[in-house]
Design an enzyme around this catalytic site. Structure first.
Site, short mmCIF file in Angstrom:
data_model
loop_
_atom_site.label_atom_id
_atom_site.label_comp_id
_atom_site.label_asym_id
_atom_site.label_seq_id
_atom_site.Cartn_x
_atom_site.Cartn_y
_atom_site.Cartn_z
N LEU A 129 0.89 -1.34 -0.17
CA LEU A 129 -0.01 0.01 0.13
C LEU A 129 0.75 1.14 -0.12
O LEU A 129 0.43 2.51 -0.47
CB LEU A 129 -1.07 -0.19 1.12
CG LEU A 129 -2.03 -1.20 1.00
CD1 LEU A 129 -2.89 -1.11 2.41
CD2 LEU A 129 -2.92 -0.93 -0.21
N HIS A 159 -1.20 -8.49 -0.20
CA HIS A 159 -0.68 -7.47 -1.00
C HIS A 159 -1.45 -7.55 -2.36
O HIS A 159 -2.05 -6.21 -2.87
CB HIS A 159 0.58 -7.93 -1.70
CG HIS A 159 1.68 -7.85 -0.67
ND1 HIS A 159 1.73 -7.31 0.58
CD2 HIS A 159 2.75 -8.67 -0.41
CE1 HIS A 159 2.57 -7.44 1.33
NE2 HIS A 159 3.50 -8.18 0.74
C1 BG6 Z 1 6.74 -9.73 1.45
C2 BG6 Z 1 6.72 -11.22 1.45
O1 BG6 Z 1 5.69 -9.41 2.25
O2 BG6 Z 1 6.98 -9.26 0.22
C3 BG6 Z 1 8.00 -11.84 0.59
O3 BG6 Z 1 7.02 -11.92 2.50
C4 BG6 Z 1 8.10 -11.02 -0.79
O4 BG6 Z 1 7.95 -13.29 0.44
C5 BG6 Z 1 8.04 -9.45 -0.42
O5 BG6 Z 1 9.50 -11.28 -1.45
C6 BG6 Z 1 8.17 -8.59 -1.74
O6 BG6 Z 1 8.06 -7.39 -1.67
P1 BG6 Z 1 8.98 -6.45 -2.63
O7 BG6 Z 1 8.47 -5.16 -2.23
O8 BG6 Z 1 10.02 -6.83 -2.83
O9 BG6 Z 1 8.02 -6.84 -4.09
#
Ligand code: BG6
Ligand code: NDP
Length: 513
Positions: A208, A268
């Site tokens: 977010l 997410h």
């Molecule tokens: C986290 C997950 O919430 O988000 C991870 O636990 C993942 O598994 C990560 O790698 C990804 O975040 P970003 O910001 O790198 O896309």
């Protein structure tokens, strides 16, 4: 300056008129903010939280009087903490600048206290240290729980004890996972609320805080051209795609207990979906936005096994290099059935979205890293160009793509005439590439969210009823997957994932973008 310039600062009920932006420090001379990173020795703290705090300091977004404390069991001195975190701080704002002075000033405001998570005595000692730094000013305290979830409640119990004796606010940022299903999530909320009010709990979903996710509402509600099309009348399907080109390296122990559906989809991707699909909120206030998100989540159909495909990556050798299988990770139990990939078709049973498939796809160890929202529009009725020139517009329907990362962009695929004397149509992009339009580096999501938590802005944090509604969609499926021991389809590390995902999309007459 801050996009929120001129907004007011909510003090858990009391409104405090505080100007935002780079001037914030000089305005808050009688207040102090103490930020305690609990789990300071861990991966997330080093990788994201301390660098984000430094970036906020660098840009003068932190109040004049602030202190950062690290708290964990590891025995470290203040200098050892500073030494560790200094390795991950960067002059993000302007790479050409030498920011070592600023870095040193920031590090001098960082301290460390070693303690057990369940020890009230240790938290009492921390409280004394915080009070010393607060010098009798109105003390506002932010605790960031960057620790495994099984110790959230212990820490909240210990750290919240002194809150009632303080004049300022005390807030807790709680990292995911918020439970494993509806029951455990409700239980966690119930336990947290034994010590905290809902207003003190800031459940973080760092997606977010990503620039393009925040921009979704601007795109929808500050442009006339999109909103009239934003419904089943014009949109054929919506795709929410997350992929990583690496496996669970180093986090297999955590991951095996959760799997990709809980790790990425239930939070997410579902949060993005809610912002995408919600009705226009009454205002931009946190409660109005979150009310709309809850409504749309509660209108969603409970996800069924028939509408889900699960996968797990297997070892693969490419160009002489070998890539491990998920189950090669020593922290993953042999024979684990935990999905590292999932695709799902979700539906919102309301007037706006009736019958429109929302397809989600999330996976680790795939061929590329990226997160995007793809909106595929219906084909042009009447087929004027097909009849006259045989041009197949069905294959080239309009598509709006919001590329959350990397290389942030918003582009719209349109059909266009290829210049020349013949009548040939071509699918081209109207392209807003952020790196070209906005050369300034985009802040990390954690910067936005930490700043909001300090300012008491709850818009981008998850309310407990939102969380309940989100778990209600996924919990029965998660239970069924586990009870039936559904075997995930294996896919090679670095591939596009299981073919089952394509059949799932085809069932709804959709092709992945
Ligand atoms: C986290 C997950 O919430 O988000 C991870 O636990 C993942 O598994 C990560 O790698 C990804 O975040 P970003 O910001 O790198 O896309
Ligand atoms: P870590 O596993 O690195 O744990 C953080 C700290 O907590 C450790 O340094 C350790 O400190 C302490 N700790 C670890 N395991 C235990 C245990 N079993 N009992 C008591 N204390 C323990 O976690 P991360 O930093 O990776 O993540 C922190 C939180 O953020 C988690 O909730 C995670 O799910 C979430 N998260 C993490 C992301 C990431 O990229 N890492 C992304 C999104 C969310 P010490 O031993 O010194 O006390």
């Amino acid at each position: 300056g801050s996009p929120l310039a001129g907004a007011s600062w909510k003090d858990d009920g009391k409104e405090m008129p505080v100007p935002k932006g780079p001037d914030i420090g000089s305005q808050l001379t009688e207040n102090t903010v103490s930020i305690t990173v609990v789990g300071a020795s861990g991966d997330l703290a080093k990788k994201k939280i301390f660098p984000a705090l430094f970036a906020l300091y660098y840009e003068d977004y932190l109040p004049q009087h602030f202190t950062v404390f690290g708290y964990a069991r590891s025995k470290l001195t203040d200098d050892e903490l500073r030494d560790t975190i200094s390795k991950t701080l960067t002059c993000r704002v302007d790479k050409r600048e030498n920011c070592s002075d600023k870095m040193e000033q920031f590090l001098q405001r960082c301290f460390y206290h070693s303690g057990q998570y369940g020890s009230e005595v240790d938290f009492c000692e921390l409280d004394n240290k915080l009070k010393e730094k607060e010098e009798g000013k109105t003390a506002n305290r932010l605790f960031y729980l960057s620790i495994p979830p099984n110790i959230f409640v212990d820490v909240v119990r210990g750290a919240s004890r002194s809150a009632s004796s303080l004049k300022g606010w005390t807030r807790f940022i709680v990292e995911k996972p918020f439970g494993r299903d509806s029951e455990s999530s409700s239980e966690l909320t119930r336990c947290l609320k034994m010590y905290l009010t809902e207003e003190q709990i800031f459940r973080i979903d760092h997606y977010l805080g990503k620039e393009l996710v925040e921009n979704l509402s601007v795109l929808r509600f500050a442009n006339l051209v999109f909103e009239p099309l934003w419904s089943r009348n014009y949109i054929r399907n919506v795709q929410l795609i997350f992929s990583e080109d690496f496996g669970t390296e180093g986090r297999g122990g955590y991951f095996d207990h959760y799997g990709i559906i809980r790790d990425i989809m239930q939070n997410h991707l579902l949060q993005i979906l809610a912002l995408f699909a919600m009705e226009t909120p009454v205002s931009l206030d946190a409660e109005d936005i979150r009310n709309e998100k809850v409504k749309v989540l509660r209108s969603m159909r409970v996800l069924k096994l028939d509408d889900v495909v699960v996968g797990q990556y297997k070892g693969h050798t490419k160009g002489g290099k070998s890539f491990p299988a998920y189950t090669d990770d020593p922290t993953v139990p042999k024979g684990s059935l935990t999905p590292t990939f999932a695709a799902a078709a979700l539906f919102i049973d309301n007037a706006r979205w009736d019958g429109v498939p929302f397809l989600m796809k999330a996976g680790k160890a795939l061929h590329r890293r990226g997160a995007e929202i793809r909106v595929q529009f219906r084909h042009v009725p009447g087929n004027l160009y097909k009849r006259k020139f045989g041009t197949d517009l069905d294959k080239a329907t309009n598509e709006l793509v919001i590329r959350v990362q990397p290389n942030e962009a918003i582009y719209l695929k349109i059909n266009n005439k290829v210049p020349g004397l013949s009548m040939r149509l071509d699918s081209s992009n109207l392209n807003l590439l952020y790196s070209e339009r906005y050369p300034r580096e985009i802040p990390d999501a954690y910067e936005r969210l930490l700043l909001d938590a300090i300012e008491g802005e709850r818009r981008l944090f998850i309310r407990s009823d939102e969380l309940d509604a989100a778990w209600a969609i996924f919990s029965p499926l998660l239970r069924e997957l586990e009870e039936k021991k559904v075997v995930p389809e294996l896919y090679p590390y670095g591939s596009r994932g299981p073919v089952g995902a394509h059949y799932l999309a085809a069932k709804y007459n959709v092709r992945w973008g």
